[in-house]
Scaffold this active site. Structure first.
Site, PDB file in Angstrom:
ATOM      1  CE  LYS A 236      -4.181  -1.881   0.072  1.00 20.86           C
ATOM      2  NZ  LYS A 236      -4.245  -3.276   0.378  1.00 20.86           N
TER       3      LYS A 236
HETATM    4  C1  LIG Z   1      -5.574  -4.145   1.000  1.00 25.29           C
HETATM    5  C2  LIG Z   1      -7.032  -3.937   1.061  1.00 25.29           C
HETATM    6  C3  LIG Z   1      -7.797  -4.276   2.180  1.00 25.29           C
HETATM    7  C4  LIG Z   1      -7.254  -5.066   3.326  1.00 25.29           C
HETATM    8  O1  LIG Z   1      -6.218  -4.451   3.950  1.00 25.29           O
HETATM    9  P1  LIG Z   1      -5.404  -5.270   5.077  1.00 25.29           P
HETATM   10  O2  LIG Z   1      -4.627  -4.182   5.757  1.00 25.29           O
HETATM   11  O3  LIG Z   1      -4.551  -6.255   4.359  1.00 25.29           O
HETATM   12  O4  LIG Z   1      -6.405  -5.897   5.975  1.00 25.29           O
HETATM   13  C5  LIG Z   1      -9.128  -3.935   2.198  1.00 25.29           C
HETATM   14  N1  LIG Z   1      -9.712  -3.325   1.150  1.00 25.29           N
HETATM   15  C6  LIG Z   1      -9.019  -3.007   0.042  1.00 25.29           C
HETATM   16  C7  LIG Z   1      -9.718  -2.320  -1.071  1.00 25.29           C
HETATM   17  C8  LIG Z   1      -7.664  -3.326  -0.052  1.00 25.29           C
HETATM   18  O5  LIG Z   1      -6.986  -3.060  -1.164  1.00 25.29           O
END
Ligand SMILES: *Cc1c(COP(=O)(O)O)cnc(C)c1O
Length: 375
Positions: free
Chosen positions: A182
């Site tokens: 991210k």
């Molecule tokens: C990455 C992601 C999540 C989950 O995030 P985590 O921190 O791995 O729990 C939820 N929604 C979207 C759209 C994502 O891209």
């Protein structure tokens, strides 16, 4: 694997120095470093409260629970997202109700929200897909009309805004991810923001077992008995993770500008390839550019992916429509054809290598390979 990687993080000495500070102090778990991160994060997003947690999935789950959403309740969301969005609703005990997406952006189509509302509907859970914000003013108006909560899945959209609105400003709460790929990352982590002080208090309790005191409180004040006043969860972020995140806030804008530049380079380099369609841009909107997706129309996406892989180019698929995963077919009777726009997108979408420091030559090589494969 490939010679052109999909993603590379830019963590280094600054983060190592920051971790060393935590190691030199007494508190590894949630403490002063987490508090500093929360303060800077809420200032960046112009909201009153931010809580750091261990994932965006946990953030969504906690926000739903804290808003009293659970068994028998329905939450309207999009099938074009990572499965965690819908799984968090299920974890809270509620039912995800999908509506189809806008063909130009891939975001939840606001036109389709009202027809999906029933007397069980409690909330709308929009996702700002790839970093392009949904029309929050429009979604807020629908929520007000029907007395619904809004929880934003802003996993892709820390930096984005639309019509002057940022995540967290028109909703009850917004959830963020600091997962490995991210825009901000500590490997695994997340955050919830809200302008509602009552909700913030509840979230803080629920984040750590519903306990009235944290380990940091006990360290500062000496041991006193604590009480559990609600059955909570274990979602608190550690000082070590907050230490990894803090230095990245100093370069969050710089990294956004780098991604904007790389995205523009892709747009230019891909121009004129007939089978490639791009996510539409929207007026008065700053895209957070988490992912650079293309939609391959007129060729087989999986074949293109394999051909790129043969040339050493790594790609991903974000995402195949959620309702067609086995569990969702079995548990909710979903079938192909229910959400045709999301399904088509799930069959055609391909995410290209993309991150702040991706070399120009990689962008150009990916575009060249696509042009050859698709000609
Ligand atoms: C990455 C992601 C999540 C989950 O995030 P985590 O921190 O791995 O729990 C939820 N929604 C979207 C759209 C994502 O891209």
């Amino acid at each position: 694997m490939g010679s052109i990687p999909f993603y590379l993080h830019d963590l280094g000495q600054r983060e190592l120095d920051s971790i060393a500070e935590v190691f030199n102090g007494p508190i590894l778990t949630t403490g002063e470093t987490v508090e500093r991160f929360e303060n800077r994060f809420r200032e960046y997003l112009h909201v009153r409260h931010a809580l750091a947690v261990t994932s965006c999935t946990g953030a969504l789950h906690l926000a739903l629970i804290a808003l009293g959403i659970g068994r028998g309740d329905e939450v309207i969301t999009t099938p074009m997202t990572f499965v965690a969005t819908a799984l968090a609703v299920i974890a809270a005990g509620a039912t995800p109700v999908f509506v189809d997406v806008e063909p130009e952006t891939g975001n939840l189509n606001p036109e389709l929200i009202e027809p999906a509302i029933t007397e069980r509907t409690k909330a709308i859970l929009p996702v700002h897909l790839y970093g392009l914000m949904c029309d929050m003013k429009r979604i807020r108006a629908i929520a007000d009309k029907h007395g619904l909560r809004i929880i934003e899945d802003a996993a892709h959209c820390i930096e984005g805004h639309r019509n002057g609105i940022r995540p967290g400003q028109l909703s009850d709460a917004a959830a963020f991810s600091f997962y490995a790929t991210k825009n901000l990352t500590c490997g695994e982590g997340g955050a919830i923001i809200t302008n509602n002080s009552g909700l913030d208090e509840k979230l803080r309790l629920l984040r750590l077992h519903g306990m009235t005191k944290t380990a940091w409180d006990r360290y500062r004040e000496g041991y006193t008995h604590w009480d559990v006043i609600v059955p909570g969860w274990k979602y608190n972020m550690s000082n070590i993770d907050a230490a990894i995140l803090l230095p990245q806030l100093d370069r969050i804008h710089e990294n956004l500008v780098k991604r904007q530049t790389r995205a523009l380079r892709y747009v230019d380099a891909l121009a004129g390839i007939n089978s490639v369609r791009l996510q539409a841009s929207v007026d008065d909107c700053t895209h957070a550019h988490h992912i650079f997706p293309i939609w391959i129309e007129g060729a087989d996406r999986d074949q293109v992916m394999i051909n790129l892989q043969k040339r050493g180019i790594s790609t991903m698929v974000n995402y195949r429509a959620i309702h067609l995963h086995s569990h969702f077919r079995k548990a909710y009777g979903h079938v192909k054809g229910q959400f045709p726009i999301a399904e088509r997108m799930g069959e055609t979408t391909l995410s290209l290598p993309f991150y702040p420091n991706i070399p120009d030559e990689h962008v150009d090589a990916v575009a060249k390979a696509l042009r050859e494969i698709l000609s």
